[in-house]
Motif scaffolding. Structure first.
Motif, PDB file in Angstrom:
ATOM      1  N   TYR A 119       0.715  -1.274   0.085  1.00 17.78           N
ATOM      2  CA  TYR A 119      -0.064   0.192  -0.058  1.00 17.78           C
ATOM      3  C   TYR A 119       0.891   1.201   0.034  1.00 17.78           C
ATOM      4  O   TYR A 119       0.501   2.389  -0.535  1.00 17.78           O
ATOM      5  N   THR A 120       2.166   1.175   0.506  1.00 17.26           N
ATOM      6  CA  THR A 120       3.059   2.459   0.603  1.00 17.26           C
ATOM      7  C   THR A 120       3.334   2.620  -1.019  1.00 17.26           C
ATOM      8  O   THR A 120       3.571   3.583  -1.171  1.00 17.26           O
ATOM      9  N   ARG A 127       1.549   2.099  -3.605  1.00 14.38           N
ATOM     10  CA  ARG A 127       0.242   2.823  -4.009  1.00 14.38           C
ATOM     11  C   ARG A 127       0.090   4.297  -3.614  1.00 14.38           C
ATOM     12  O   ARG A 127      -0.067   4.964  -4.479  1.00 14.38           O
ATOM     13  N   GLN A 128       0.756   4.424  -2.506  1.00 18.06           N
ATOM     14  CA  GLN A 128       0.668   5.823  -2.101  1.00 18.06           C
ATOM     15  C   GLN A 128       1.954   6.893  -3.065  1.00 18.06           C
ATOM     16  O   GLN A 128       1.710   7.962  -3.202  1.00 18.06           O
ATOM     17  N   SER A 129       3.040   6.170  -3.231  1.00 16.37           N
ATOM     18  CA  SER A 129       4.254   6.849  -3.711  1.00 16.37           C
ATOM     19  C   SER A 129       4.582   6.398  -4.917  1.00 16.37           C
ATOM     20  O   SER A 129       5.417   6.948  -5.591  1.00 16.37           O
ATOM     21  N   GLY A 146       2.084  11.702  -2.208  1.00 15.32           N
ATOM     22  CA  GLY A 146       2.231  10.424  -1.161  1.00 15.32           C
ATOM     23  C   GLY A 146       3.423  10.087  -0.415  1.00 15.32           C
ATOM     24  O   GLY A 146       3.490   9.188   0.047  1.00 15.32           O
ATOM     25  N   MET A 163       3.661  10.247   3.394  1.00 17.19           N
ATOM     26  CA  MET A 163       2.949   9.042   4.040  1.00 17.19           C
ATOM     27  C   MET A 163       3.643   7.640   3.742  1.00 17.19           C
ATOM     28  O   MET A 163       3.611   6.834   4.497  1.00 17.19           O
ATOM     29  N   SER A 164       4.184   7.321   2.528  1.00 19.74           N
ATOM     30  CA  SER A 164       4.698   6.276   2.050  1.00 19.74           C
ATOM     31  C   SER A 164       5.965   6.052   2.980  1.00 19.74           C
ATOM     32  O   SER A 164       6.334   5.166   3.583  1.00 19.74           O
TER      33      SER A 164
END
Length: 322
Positions: A77-78, A80-82, A249, A252-253
């Motif tokens: 998911y990290t 997906r964020q970055s 992102g 957050m990543s």
């Protein structure tokens, strides 16, 4: 008969170095030898505490057991964020974890007058007095409680969902109590690093099994043309789009990748429980390198399979049997 007992440390280690020097500048591992003087004669009593300490292999397995798996299921998911650039954050966070751990281990031997500091709270005391002691102690307690709490919540929730699929319904709160007791039992029973080998091997094996299962499931059931194919069944989930980099992102990543290495905060306990603490840098470096490699494989495999549809934890992306 006049008997007088005295105890002296004959081979206490004195570590004096700067942060740029090797981890430990010592000639021999630290041991303490006690003597009793009776009628002018000295009798040596070997300190058995060294025998209770763990080997480098036990320390290696303990580090893997405590560090790997913490936040690993959210690493895809990290990305997906970055975007794919997020793999740099995973490696960067591993480097930060290694560097801070080595510095922490060195701080353990910077006590004025020699000797070893017992933990983070004593580092705070030596640096900032009582304010540092109580501040670090408070944060350390919160960290331990938070880590156990996260494990208890996630494990009880996942176990409850798995049992529900076979028509076995157990209240999540009951499972939370059971998992918490199960996690705390080895810590309360074991008195030294050497006694935790069996539990650590089980924990490490479980982490590797989870890693293999996640990678296998992502390779077997990826999103293709907006659907996941399970046998003759097709589940529409939407197109999986991949990005090279998503600057919005990055923050957050990086925080998510750093959280995955939160288990490395057990440095003082692992280093202090080693029979040869001068080998800590090599042991910890090897463990972090292996963990980082597994994390990169898990993250890239998951993002390759689900792209912009990746969920946290990644197990939510896997097809569920009815």
């Amino acid at each position: 008969m006049d008997t007088r007992h005295t105890s002296v440390a004959m081979s206490q280690r004195h570590c004096k170095y700067s942060l740029s020097s090797p981890l430990l500048s010592v000639s021999e591992p630290s041991t303490e030898t006690s003597f009793a003087k009776e009628d002018g004669k000295e009798t040596e009593f070997a300190d058995s505490s060294v025998d209770k300490k763990g080997s480098s292999f036990i320390a290696f397995v303990n580090i893997l057991c405590l560090a790997i798996g913490v936040g690993s299921l959210q690493l895809a998911y990290t990305l997906r964020q970055s975007g794919w650039f997020g793999t740099v954050f995973i490696v960067f966070a591993a480097g930060v974890a290694y560097l801070t751990s080595i510095i922490t281990a060195k701080c353990m031997y910077l006590k004025p007058g020699g000797g070893r500091i017992s933990g983070f709270h004593d580092i705070g005391y030596e640096a900032f007095g009582k304010v540092g002691y109580y501040t670090i102690t408070a944060f350390n307690i919160l960290n331990i409680m938070g880590t156990v709490g996260i494990y208890a919540i996630l494990s009880s929730s996942n176990i409850s969902n798995m049992l529900a699929q076979v028509n076995v319904h157990v209240h999540p709160r009951l499972l939370m109590l059971a998992t918490t007791a199960f996690m705390c039992a080895p810590t309360l029973i074991a008195k030294s690093l050497g006694e935790t080998l069996f539990v650590s091997i089980i924990g490490t094996a479980t982490s590797f099994i989870v890693t293999v299962v996640v990678i296998a499931m992502a390779c077997m059931y990826p999103i293709r043309n907006g659907s996941i194919h399970v046998g003759n069944t097709t589940v529409d989930v939407g197109q999986a789009v991949h990005f090279g980099a998503i600057p919005s992102g990055f923050a957050m990543s990086l925080s998510s990748a750093s959280f995955a290495y939160i288990g490395t905060t057990i440095v003082p306990h692992i280093e202090g429980g080693m029979r040869r603490p001068e080998s800590f840098a090599k042991v910890f470096g090897a463990a972090i390198a292996l963990i980082a490699a597994l994390y990169v494989i898990m993250a890239t495999t998951g993002y390759w399979a689900y792209g912009s549809q990746t969920l946290s934890p990644i197990t939510l992306n896997f097809p569920k049997s009815k």
